[in-house]
Design a protein around this motif. Structure first.
Motif, PDB file in Angstrom:
ATOM      1  N   ALA A 170      43.922  42.888  37.854  1.00 28.58           N
ATOM      2  CA  ALA A 170      43.554  42.178  36.627  1.00 28.58           C
ATOM      3  C   ALA A 170      42.063  41.832  36.628  1.00 28.58           C
ATOM      4  O   ALA A 170      41.381  41.961  35.600  1.00 28.58           O
ATOM      5  N   ALA A 171      41.568  41.381  37.781  1.00 29.82           N
ATOM      6  CA  ALA A 171      40.138  41.076  37.883  1.00 29.82           C
ATOM      7  C   ALA A 171      39.304  42.340  37.691  1.00 29.82           C
ATOM      8  O   ALA A 171      38.251  42.319  37.032  1.00 29.82           O
ATOM      9  N   THR A 172      39.773  43.445  38.262  1.00 31.28           N
ATOM     10  CA  THR A 172      39.075  44.726  38.103  1.00 31.28           C
ATOM     11  C   THR A 172      39.015  45.132  36.638  1.00 31.28           C
ATOM     12  O   THR A 172      37.973  45.594  36.155  1.00 31.28           O
ATOM     13  N   ASP A 173      40.106  44.934  35.923  1.00 30.46           N
ATOM     14  CA  ASP A 173      40.129  45.266  34.497  1.00 30.46           C
ATOM     15  C   ASP A 173      39.120  44.410  33.725  1.00 30.46           C
ATOM     16  O   ASP A 173      38.423  44.921  32.828  1.00 30.46           O
ATOM     17  N   ARG A 174      39.052  43.135  34.055  1.00 34.86           N
ATOM     18  CA  ARG A 174      38.084  42.257  33.368  1.00 34.86           C
ATOM     19  C   ARG A 174      36.650  42.710  33.628  1.00 34.86           C
ATOM     20  O   ARG A 174      35.796  42.689  32.731  1.00 34.86           O
ATOM     21  N   LEU A 175      36.391  43.128  34.859  1.00 35.04           N
ATOM     22  CA  LEU A 175      35.041  43.575  35.217  1.00 35.04           C
ATOM     23  C   LEU A 175      34.701  44.904  34.546  1.00 35.04           C
ATOM     24  O   LEU A 175      33.545  45.137  34.170  1.00 35.04           O
ATOM     25  N   ARG A 176      35.695  45.763  34.373  1.00 37.91           N
ATOM     26  CA  ARG A 176      35.472  47.022  33.642  1.00 37.91           C
ATOM     27  C   ARG A 176      35.127  46.729  32.180  1.00 37.91           C
ATOM     28  O   ARG A 176      34.239  47.358  31.599  1.00 37.91           O
ATOM     29  N   GLU A 177      35.828  45.766  31.595  1.00 31.83           N
ATOM     30  CA  GLU A 177      35.575  45.411  30.196  1.00 31.83           C
ATOM     31  C   GLU A 177      34.151  44.877  30.010  1.00 31.83           C
ATOM     32  O   GLU A 177      33.556  45.058  28.943  1.00 31.83           O
ATOM     33  N   ARG A 178      33.619  44.277  31.050  1.00 29.84           N
ATOM     34  CA  ARG A 178      32.239  43.762  30.978  1.00 29.84           C
ATOM     35  C   ARG A 178      31.207  44.823  31.336  1.00 29.84           C
ATOM     36  O   ARG A 178      30.010  44.557  31.308  1.00 29.84           O
ATOM     37  N   GLY A 179      31.682  46.003  31.715  1.00 28.91           N
ATOM     38  CA  GLY A 179      30.761  47.070  32.067  1.00 28.91           C
ATOM     39  C   GLY A 179      30.169  46.950  33.450  1.00 28.91           C
ATOM     40  O   GLY A 179      29.150  47.582  33.752  1.00 28.91           O
ATOM     41  N   LEU A 180      30.829  46.178  34.334  1.00 28.61           N
ATOM     42  CA  LEU A 180      30.311  45.971  35.691  1.00 28.61           C
ATOM     43  C   LEU A 180      30.932  46.936  36.698  1.00 28.61           C
ATOM     44  O   LEU A 180      30.327  47.219  37.739  1.00 28.61           O
ATOM     45  N   LEU A 181      32.133  47.427  36.405  1.00 26.00           N
ATOM     46  CA  LEU A 181      32.799  48.420  37.245  1.00 26.00           C
ATOM     47  C   LEU A 181      33.142  49.638  36.396  1.00 26.00           C
ATOM     48  O   LEU A 181      33.429  49.507  35.204  1.00 26.00           O
ATOM     49  N   ASP A 182      33.145  50.807  37.049  1.00 21.52           N
ATOM     50  CA  ASP A 182      33.543  52.018  36.331  1.00 21.52           C
ATOM     51  C   ASP A 182      35.035  52.283  36.529  1.00 21.52           C
ATOM     52  O   ASP A 182      35.753  51.468  37.129  1.00 21.52           O
ATOM     53  N   ALA A 183      35.496  53.423  36.049  1.00 14.80           N
ATOM     54  CA  ALA A 183      36.921  53.739  36.111  1.00 14.80           C
ATOM     55  C   ALA A 183      37.444  53.840  37.533  1.00 14.80           C
ATOM     56  O   ALA A 183      38.639  53.638  37.785  1.00 14.80           O
ATOM     57  N   ASP A 184      36.567  54.151  38.487  1.00 11.54           N
ATOM     58  CA  ASP A 184      36.966  54.278  39.894  1.00 11.54           C
ATOM     59  C   ASP A 184      36.817  52.984  40.678  1.00 11.54           C
ATOM     60  O   ASP A 184      37.021  52.962  41.898  1.00 11.54           O
ATOM     61  N   GLY A 185      36.424  51.914  40.002  1.00 12.48           N
ATOM     62  CA  GLY A 185      36.243  50.638  40.682  1.00 12.48           C
ATOM     63  C   GLY A 185      34.909  50.493  41.378  1.00 12.48           C
ATOM     64  O   GLY A 185      34.704  49.550  42.148  1.00 12.48           O
ATOM     65  N   GLU A 186      33.988  51.421  41.118  1.00  8.87           N
ATOM     66  CA  GLU A 186      32.644  51.339  41.689  1.00  8.87           C
ATOM     67  C   GLU A 186      31.735  50.537  40.759  1.00  8.87           C
ATOM     68  O   GLU A 186      31.958  50.487  39.538  1.00  8.87           O
ATOM     69  N   LEU A 187      30.724  49.917  41.318  1.00  7.75           N
ATOM     70  CA  LEU A 187      29.765  49.185  40.503  1.00  7.75           C
ATOM     71  C   LEU A 187      29.005  50.143  39.586  1.00  7.75           C
ATOM     72  O   LEU A 187      28.545  51.203  40.015  1.00  7.75           O
ATOM     73  N   THR A 188      28.894  49.754  38.337  1.00 10.79           N
ATOM     74  CA  THR A 188      28.049  50.499  37.418  1.00 10.79           C
ATOM     75  C   THR A 188      26.598  50.099  37.660  1.00 10.79           C
ATOM     76  O   THR A 188      26.301  49.211  38.476  1.00 10.79           O
ATOM     77  N   GLU A 189      25.690  50.730  36.941  1.00 10.92           N
ATOM     78  CA  GLU A 189      24.276  50.338  37.057  1.00 10.92           C
ATOM     79  C   GLU A 189      24.102  48.864  36.706  1.00 10.92           C
ATOM     80  O   GLU A 189      23.354  48.144  37.364  1.00 10.92           O
ATOM     81  N   ARG A 190      24.826  48.441  35.685  1.00 13.40           N
ATOM     82  CA  ARG A 190      24.770  47.028  35.298  1.00 13.40           C
ATOM     83  C   ARG A 190      25.358  46.143  36.389  1.00 13.40           C
ATOM     84  O   ARG A 190      24.848  45.045  36.659  1.00 13.40           O
ATOM     85  N   GLY A 191      26.430  46.606  37.023  1.00 11.77           N
ATOM     86  CA  GLY A 191      27.039  45.835  38.098  1.00 11.77           C
ATOM     87  C   GLY A 191      26.137  45.711  39.306  1.00 11.77           C
ATOM     88  O   GLY A 191      26.037  44.636  39.918  1.00 11.77           O
ATOM     89  N   VAL A 192      25.474  46.804  39.653  1.00 16.08           N
ATOM     90  CA  VAL A 192      24.516  46.774  40.771  1.00 16.08           C
ATOM     91  C   VAL A 192      23.386  45.796  40.462  1.00 16.08           C
ATOM     92  O   VAL A 192      22.970  45.003  41.326  1.00 16.08           O
ATOM     93  N   ALA A 193      22.909  45.824  39.237  1.00 13.35           N
ATOM     94  CA  ALA A 193      21.819  44.929  38.846  1.00 13.35           C
ATOM     95  C   ALA A 193      22.260  43.468  38.936  1.00 13.35           C
ATOM     96  O   ALA A 193      21.495  42.607  39.397  1.00 13.35           O
TER      97      ALA A 193
END
Length: 289
Positions: A213-236
């Motif tokens: 559920a937390a992973t889904d919330r983070l994906r919705e914010r654009g912080l994680l991608d579909a594989d659960g890795e940090l996006t560029e925004r998440g890394v920042a």
């Protein structure tokens, strides 16, 4: 007080080695043995007891707030019941005995009694002089405890002060970033530098369902991608969090000064390295999977 300019990450590097040695006692059989002698045998109860004891016989809400990353229901399962088993002052004494036994076992008697250990204790305590109690409950509680006489325990005490000071500030930054306790853990794990999900589930009280559920919330914010890795925004965001945490914890290292920080990091690295080599931590503790 020196005003020498520090390299931006010097304080973080110093913190990392100090915190590594502090953290050894949480995984030590010596701690389990000392707390078991008081009647506290459940591992999660041991963890809550030794870290929260400096705050006195507080309730689950206080512990959950100060620890941040733990599920409230897990905390409430053991707090305040743990204080009925052993008073906080007895738990603190047991923690000190466990730290003594752990450092002697991991580092050896020669290192514990060495001039380098005494020097490290002096430097770490000097750095801790510049810590602030304001809005830092775990640090403030530990800062009210007496400094042990023996250098290796004084070093452990100072490392605890610096660890909790940084940690309290870090939680403020996480809240400002809009990350709840589990979301913070998930993003840290995604960096490859945090606990594996296995250890998070076993120690923090969260389930796979909570994690998903937390992973889904983070994906919705654009912080994680579909594989659960940090996006560029998440890394920042994770970079910003660490940078701001560094800023809030900069005063102790500015107070110690660049030469002192460099020397404390050198000494701390040697002690932490010896602890790692002695098997202080589980092999599967850190990682993404």
């Amino acid at each position: 007080m020196t005003t020498a300019v520090l390299e931006p990450r010097a304080g973080r590097r110093c913190h990392n080695v100090l915190n590594s040695l502090h953290a050894t006692h949480y995984f030590s059989p010596d701690l389990g043995r000392e707390l078991a002698a008081l009647g506290i045998t459940q591992p999660r109860a041991v963890n809550f007891a030794v870290r929260a004891a400096a705050m006195g016989p507080v309730g689950p809400g206080t512990v959950a707030a100060a620890f941040y990353h733990y599920k409230y229901e897990l905390v409430a399962r053991h707090v305040p019941a743990v204080w009925e088993t052993a008073a906080p002052e007895k738990i603190l004494a047991a923690r000190a005995r466990a730290a003594d036994a752990t450092l002697r076992r991991l580092l050896g008697e020669e290192a514990v009694a060495s001039p380098e250990m005494a020097e490290a204790a002096r430097l770490a305590l000097r750095a801790a002089e510049a810590c602030s109690r304001a809005a830092r409950p775990l640090y403030a509680a530990h800062a009210d405890l007496p400094v042990p006489d023996e250098p290796h325990l004084a070093y452990f005490h100072a490392a605890t002060l610096l660890r909790e000071h940084r940690g309290d500030g870090h939680l403020a930054v996480l809240m400002s970033a809009g990350l709840d306790g589990l979301e913070a853990v998930v993003t840290h794990t995604a960096t490859g530098k945090g606990m594996t999900p296995k250890w998070v589930f076993g120690t923090r009280g969260w389930s796979q369902e909570d994690w998903d559920a937390a992973t889904d919330r983070l994906r919705e914010r654009g912080l994680l991608d579909a594989d659960g890795e940090l996006t560029e925004r998440g890394v920042a965001l994770r970079t910003e969090i660490e940078t701001e945490t560094d800023r809030l914890h900069r005063a102790p290292y500015e107070h110690l000064g660049a030469p002192g920080v460099a020397r404390l990091t050198e000494l701390g690295t040697a002690f932490a390295g010896a602890a790692f080599a002695a098997g202080a931590f589980p092999a599967d503790l850190i990682g993404k999977r």
